[in-house]
Every structure is written in C-alpha cells, then in structure tokens.
Motif scaffolding. Structure first.
Motif, PDB file in Angstrom:
ATOM      1  N   GLU A 217     -21.352 111.690  12.085  1.00 52.30           N
ATOM      2  CA  GLU A 217     -21.470 112.170  10.711  1.00 52.30           C
ATOM      3  C   GLU A 217     -22.859 112.748  10.455  1.00 52.30           C
ATOM      4  O   GLU A 217     -23.876 112.177  10.857  1.00 52.30           O
ATOM      5  N   ILE A 218     -22.885 113.898   9.803  1.00 53.16           N
ATOM      6  CA  ILE A 218     -24.141 114.531   9.419  1.00 53.16           C
ATOM      7  C   ILE A 218     -24.547 113.927   8.081  1.00 53.16           C
ATOM      8  O   ILE A 218     -23.818 114.035   7.100  1.00 53.16           O
ATOM      9  N   LYS A 219     -25.702 113.285   8.086  1.00 45.64           N
ATOM     10  CA  LYS A 219     -26.222 112.700   6.846  1.00 45.64           C
ATOM     11  C   LYS A 219     -26.971 113.785   6.098  1.00 45.64           C
ATOM     12  O   LYS A 219     -27.987 114.285   6.580  1.00 45.64           O
ATOM     13  N   SER A 220     -26.483 114.159   4.930  1.00 50.49           N
ATOM     14  CA  SER A 220     -27.012 115.325   4.220  1.00 50.49           C
ATOM     15  C   SER A 220     -28.506 115.225   3.894  1.00 50.49           C
ATOM     16  O   SER A 220     -29.195 116.228   3.855  1.00 50.49           O
ATOM     17  N   LYS A 221     -29.009 114.055   3.662  1.00 46.80           N
ATOM     18  CA  LYS A 221     -30.446 113.868   3.395  1.00 46.80           C
ATOM     19  C   LYS A 221     -31.067 112.945   4.441  1.00 46.80           C
ATOM     20  O   LYS A 221     -32.128 112.374   4.225  1.00 46.80           O
ATOM     21  N   GLY A 222     -30.400 112.800   5.577  1.00 48.80           N
ATOM     22  CA  GLY A 222     -30.821 111.848   6.604  1.00 48.80           C
ATOM     23  C   GLY A 222     -32.219 112.082   7.150  1.00 48.80           C
ATOM     24  O   GLY A 222     -33.031 111.155   7.209  1.00 48.80           O
ATOM     25  N   LEU A 223     -32.507 113.307   7.570  1.00 49.66           N
ATOM     26  CA  LEU A 223     -33.823 113.590   8.143  1.00 49.66           C
ATOM     27  C   LEU A 223     -34.905 113.426   7.088  1.00 49.66           C
ATOM     28  O   LEU A 223     -35.949 112.823   7.350  1.00 49.66           O
TER      29      LEU A 223
END
Length: 163
Positions: free
Chosen positions: A147-153
C-alpha cells in the motif's frame, strides 16, 4: 487515451532538491516502510538508481502524477533498468534482496516486475514464457501488493529528521 503531462524543468529541479535534501531518509523509508516485509535495498544500489534517474538521464520524464514527493520512493522501483523489471539473478545483496518475500512464497520465478496502480506498489514475480507454451505472455507467479501511504514519506521525514 489520455496524454501524460510531464514535469517541467522547474518542477524537476524541485524534486531533485527534495531528493538531495532527504536522500538518506528516503533510503531508510524504502527499507523500513516499503520493503519491511519483503526485503532490503542495498545503499550503493539506491545511489545508482538515483544517479541513473537524475544524472545520467538528461531526458528524464516523470509524469505529473508522480510529482508528489510522498510517491517518489515507490516510483523509484518502476525505474529499475528503465523498465521496472529486475532479473532473478540480479536480485541479490548488492541490489535488492527479496529474501523475506522468497521465504514466504517459495516459488520459482525469472524476474520481478514493479508497477504502480490503484494506490499500491505491485511486485509481480514472473515466470518467462518458454518456447512452445500455449500462452501469449509471461506468467505472474506471485503478486505482492504494498500500500502506498499518501503522506508516508512526509510523516517519516518529520519523525526522523534530527540532523
């Protein structure tokens, strides 16, 4: 079919600056968040990927869809060898080691294919179509969806940026 819009020179320079400023944290994010259940990317290989993207490719075309810096660490995988594909024999300690995934699945495959779709990074482990096989294309043996975490980075950088 909708035509892609690519980053202009200013946007590309902004992305380069962001990557330079957060170079080590992006690498840690890749291994600690994206690949945590899959494997490890070697630091020297990470340097090579970034170098290939920004230094060696004068005509680098990153679509505006991939402009978001939070998506960039996932996007890197789609640029491996310019195709988002890596042969099984190239998946090793010096590049990307998928040892955790290999232990989970125990299947034969020829290469890994990386793609972004529907808010996921897909790692497809592929078997090459051989000679007289009655199929039209390579076989997907296993797919790992991350899953790509939209604010992860952004959150990772804020939490880990001390220097």
């Amino acid at each position: 079919m909708e035509e892609k819009e690519f980053l202009n020179e200013v946007e590309l320079n902004q992305l380069k600056s962001f990557v330079e400023e957060n170079f080590n944290l992006i690498y840690k994010f890749i291994n600690n968040e994206i690949l945590k259940d899959v494997g490890v990317m070697n630091y020297n290989y990470y340097i090579k990927l970034i170098d290939d993207m920004f230094v060696k490719q004068n005509d680098l075309k990153i679509s505006k869809i991939n402009l978001d810096s939070n998506l960039f660490p996932y996007y890197i995988f789609t640029q491996i060898f310019g195709k988002g594909k890596m042969d099984y024999t190239s998946l090793r300690t010096e590049t990307i080691n998928l040892q955790k995934l290999n232990k989970q699945i125990s299947v034969y495959y020829n290469y890994a294919r990386f793609s972004l779709k529907d808010d996921f990074l897909y790692i497809d482990l592929m078997q090459t179509k051989i000679g007289g096989m009655p199929i039209d294309e390579d076989i997907v043996k296993v797919t790992k969806k991350i899953e790509i975490k939209s604010k992860g980075l952004e959150e990772f950088i804020n939490k880990n940026k001390t220097n």
